[in-house]
Enzyme design. Sequence first.
Site, PDB file in Angstrom:
ATOM      1  N   THR A1059       1.285  -1.523  -0.031  1.00 46.94           N
ATOM      2  CA  THR A1059       0.591   0.211   0.068  1.00 46.94           C
ATOM      3  C   THR A1059       0.976   1.261  -0.133  1.00 46.94           C
ATOM      4  O   THR A1059       0.561   2.570  -0.778  1.00 46.94           O
ATOM      5  CB  THR A1059      -0.697  -0.069   0.854  1.00 46.94           C
ATOM      6  OG1 THR A1059       0.339  -0.363   2.539  1.00 46.94           O
ATOM      7  CG2 THR A1059      -1.906  -1.688   0.833  1.00 46.94           C
ATOM      8  N   CYS A1060       1.761   1.110   0.760  1.00 42.02           N
ATOM      9  CA  CYS A1060       3.460   2.469   0.596  1.00 42.02           C
ATOM     10  C   CYS A1060       3.429   2.717  -0.613  1.00 42.02           C
ATOM     11  O   CYS A1060       3.255   3.960  -1.026  1.00 42.02           O
ATOM     12  CB  CYS A1060       4.193   2.185   1.451  1.00 42.02           C
ATOM     13  SG  CYS A1060       5.382   0.984   0.803  1.00 42.02           S
ATOM     14  N   PHE A1061       2.920   1.327  -2.408  1.00 43.25           N
ATOM     15  CA  PHE A1061       3.672   2.117  -3.533  1.00 43.25           C
ATOM     16  C   PHE A1061       2.559   1.620  -4.069  1.00 43.25           C
ATOM     17  O   PHE A1061       2.777   1.907  -5.471  1.00 43.25           O
ATOM     18  CB  PHE A1061       4.260   1.128  -3.881  1.00 43.25           C
ATOM     19  CG  PHE A1061       5.998   1.736  -2.980  1.00 43.25           C
ATOM     20  CD1 PHE A1061       6.882   2.687  -3.344  1.00 43.25           C
ATOM     21  CD2 PHE A1061       6.666   0.714  -2.460  1.00 43.25           C
ATOM     22  CE1 PHE A1061       7.953   2.874  -2.856  1.00 43.25           C
ATOM     23  CE2 PHE A1061       7.452   1.138  -1.822  1.00 43.25           C
ATOM     24  CZ  PHE A1061       8.866   1.766  -1.819  1.00 43.25           C
TER      25      PHE A1061
END
Length: 1092
Positions: A1059-1061
């Site tokens: 989710t961070c990317f």
Amino acid sequence: MFTVSQTSRAWFIDRARQAREERLVQKERERAAVEIQAHVRSFLCRRRLQREIRREMDEFFKADDSGSSKRSALCIFKTARKLLFLFRIKEDDERFEKLCRCILSSMDVENEPKVWYVSLALSKDLTLLWIKQIKDIMWYCCEFLEQLKPEILQDSKLITLYLTMLVTFTDTSTWKILRGKGESLRPAMNHICANIMGHLNQHGFYSVLQVLLTRGLARPRPCLSKGTLTAAFSLAMRPVIAAQFSDNLIRPFLIHIVSVPALMTHLSTVTPERLTILESHDMLRKFITFLRDEDRCRDVCESLEGCHTLCLMGNLLHLGSLSPRVLEEETDGFVSLLTQMLCYCQKYVSQKKSNLTHWHPVLGWFSQSVDYGLNESMPLVTRQLQFLWGVPLIRIFFSDILSKKLLENQEPVHAPPASPQNVLPVKTLLKRAFQKSASVRNILRPVGGKRVDSAEVQKVCNICVLYQTSLTTLTQIRLQILTGLERGNVRDQVEPHLKLGFLYPFPGLTYLDDLLPKLWAFICELGPHGGLKLFLECLNNDTEESKQLLAMLMLFCDCSRHLITILDDIEVYEEQISFKLEELVTISSFLNSFVFKMIWDGIVENAKGETLELFQSVHGWLMVLYERDCRRRFAPEDHWLRKDLKPSVLFQELDKDRKRAQLTLQYIPHVIPHKNRVLLFRNMVTKEKERLGLVETSSASPHVTHITIRRSRMLEDGYEQLRQLSQHAMKGVIRVKFVNDLGVDEAGIDQDGVFKEFLEEIIKRVFDPALNLFKTTSGDERLYPSPTSYIHENYLQLFEFVGKMLGKAVYEGIVVDVPFASFFLSQLLGHHHSVFYSSVDELPSLDSEFYKNLTSIKRYDGDIADLGLTLSYDEDVMGQLVCHELIPGGKTIPVTNENKISYIHLMAHFRMHTQIKNQTAALISGFRSIIKPEWTRMFSTPELQRLISGDNAEIDLEDLKKHTVYYGGFHGSHRVIIWLWDILASDFTPGERAMFLKFVTSCSRPPLLGFAYLKPPFSIRCVEVSDDQDTGDTLGSVLRGFFTIRKREPGGRLPTSSTCFNLLKLPNYSKKSVLREKLRYAISMNTGFELS
């Protein structure tokens, strides 16, 4: 040189001159001594004579007191002549009192003409002397009345005595000498009384009565007895009646008598017979006739100054309330004189404190001198002023409008109950508002046709000018005028913005359900084409007619705004008090166009005085309707937008710093489509980043702040490392390095993705209700600060940190799935500081059940006191019952029918503001350190939620597909990718598509401006091995993915995400059904969420 003879001669002459001068001085001394002795002897003689005379008078009065014999009138006359010959007020006050009692006693004797003091008026020799004597005695009575204090018992007795003297000798009705055969003498005696009264008037008789009445009545409770008040007012009326109501005497009567504070109130309470005399002589009509002349009215006002002008106005209103027939016939004149008086006072009403202003309890800061002695009587004067906005006067003044009938539909239109998001079905509303317009009130559109110069329109305009002037002049009771409600002890302790609350109902401008809609119908009929065009033309005309028309519009806006503010949702949407929903749609359209034209045509830029007041009035009413519509819809889609305003034109003008574009954004940002405002917001953020040097350029790189975070203590480490950062650093680039439980740095380079994951995790944890920093509302489970969050150490610093994190997310365009309660978002926008903000309206967003129970109190028909409620709130706090007083001492103050509305407002305010005041202030402080308040003012409450959490619309798969980046051999034509998009479009429900988006990006809602603004962009990567074996893309893996060559069948593997990317890691499945099954299982189990 001089000879001896010459010197001797000069000496001799000089000696002779000196001797002569000495003789002259001696003679002068002797003459002066003789004169001094003569004066001393004269003084001593006079003193002896005075003592002798006073001794004789004392003996006379002593004998009179003993009652041994009745004194003749001649004897009394001679004694009075002696007393008046040497009279000194301080020395002879007791003797004068005895003289007056002696004279009055002589007048009470039966059948003894020689004893009657007034009989001397029939003596040829003594008539003139007697008239002069009685005039002097009457004036000395006046001088004593001017000095005496009615609150002192002894003085009160003397006041009665001297008033009795004045009453007795200014009218012949009590003179026994005129009974029977003496009736023929009455005309001559009446002439003598008129002569005496004329003498008193010339010396300031009305001023004396004014002082006496003011001292006795300018207080909450009068200290004048019924007899005293009756005598004083009767004396005041006699000159006016005797002069047959000439202007020369009506003027001083108005200035000195009718201006006494709350005089009519005291007369109606103490001696109502006096008011009957006023009505019998038709005095109100005479006052109106006199004062309707502009010059005479100005003369009276200038003689009185502001404070006493207000008192005069109060008495006239009280008198008018008792004479409705006169008001119906003299409406124009009465309205004119009231307007003139208010305009005179308004000249001296100031907006602020200064060395030249004084505080007045009704007028506010006032630049004339203020008689503070009147302050005690101001509550009574205010009650008199309330007659102006009482139902009887409103019905008389607006009779032409109220007499008109509005066409009503047979079945009232009822708004459906609010959905969980407080949104009305737009299609249903459109159908009601426009398809059925023929069956509802026939005032939905400006129709025009009424000439503005007609007598009817002019009359209504003048009345509206009167009420609008009262709103701008009587600043301290403005809310009372609008709502017709009276201040109370509890009300005074409510928060300033709760002053809309009330205790004691008093009918007012917003009281009549049919006044405002009929006034709106009247406005719509003005001019040849209807209201809007006419009023826009008035803005450019500086004529008196234009000012009057605009005053009518201002009054309508002020009253309607106030009415809608104090009505709850049930009264607005279901009961539809005063206005139908269709009318609100039309009115808001009118206001929206009017305000936009004022801004765009440059009228507001240099507006001041009446024009500025007009804009504030119209804009205020518009924003109350807009905010009500944002909370619960009544207007159709795109109702608030201006089709003639292109966003590109506005943005160009903003770039050129054009004032009208800035004012549009400041006052009516809702006329611009929401997405354009979001784009403008992002541009403002970008420009600030460029100005602060936070953007990568060819010549410089921004400063980067590095932080190291332990995954096991993410919240604690983030709080410790970020709370100390400066505002500049918080807005800049922050790089995060995670450390796992073993103390080893995790792999990966933060290119905004790791910080995004850190920010999302921090927000996810701090907003978790289990942490007790935030609670969820009942029903829709939306977040707001927990009232018991104080159990945390440094909880205010924590809230400030949360505000900074939330602000950072909005600043960077990172959407976070945090649903806030509507009332909390309103506070974040600063709406709760508005004087028209109502906590009760926002209460359903906290607890709809509590709101229903609370508002049921307002509709309770019985005696509220029977419920046993007090102005307090009992709450279970961690197992202990805690009593919160809504005001100091509230637990001992019962809730009654009089203060129940105040109780409702106080309770709502306590639950949503007082309990979480400190937490909210700390969070707002942190949020605004990142996001400027003027940026968020462009958005409404629901729009701010969308700015934080993304769009609540359905996911646009075409937009997502257009802005997707592929890795590991995947491409747009790859069969797995084709399957994926087909599954999302055809097989997944909207809820599953939201779950998919949350699986990949951690937020179920798309970015407001579309997926082009998703940072980092959405990516799909082909993977061959498990995540713990994944080393990234290699040439072989890319080629195998591109040509669909599998090392082994990945059927057992699930899709994962970072989710961070915003990255979806998808195995190269061989079957579409397997992809659908695995993807559905993965998003439902919420797997993934690890760093790649």
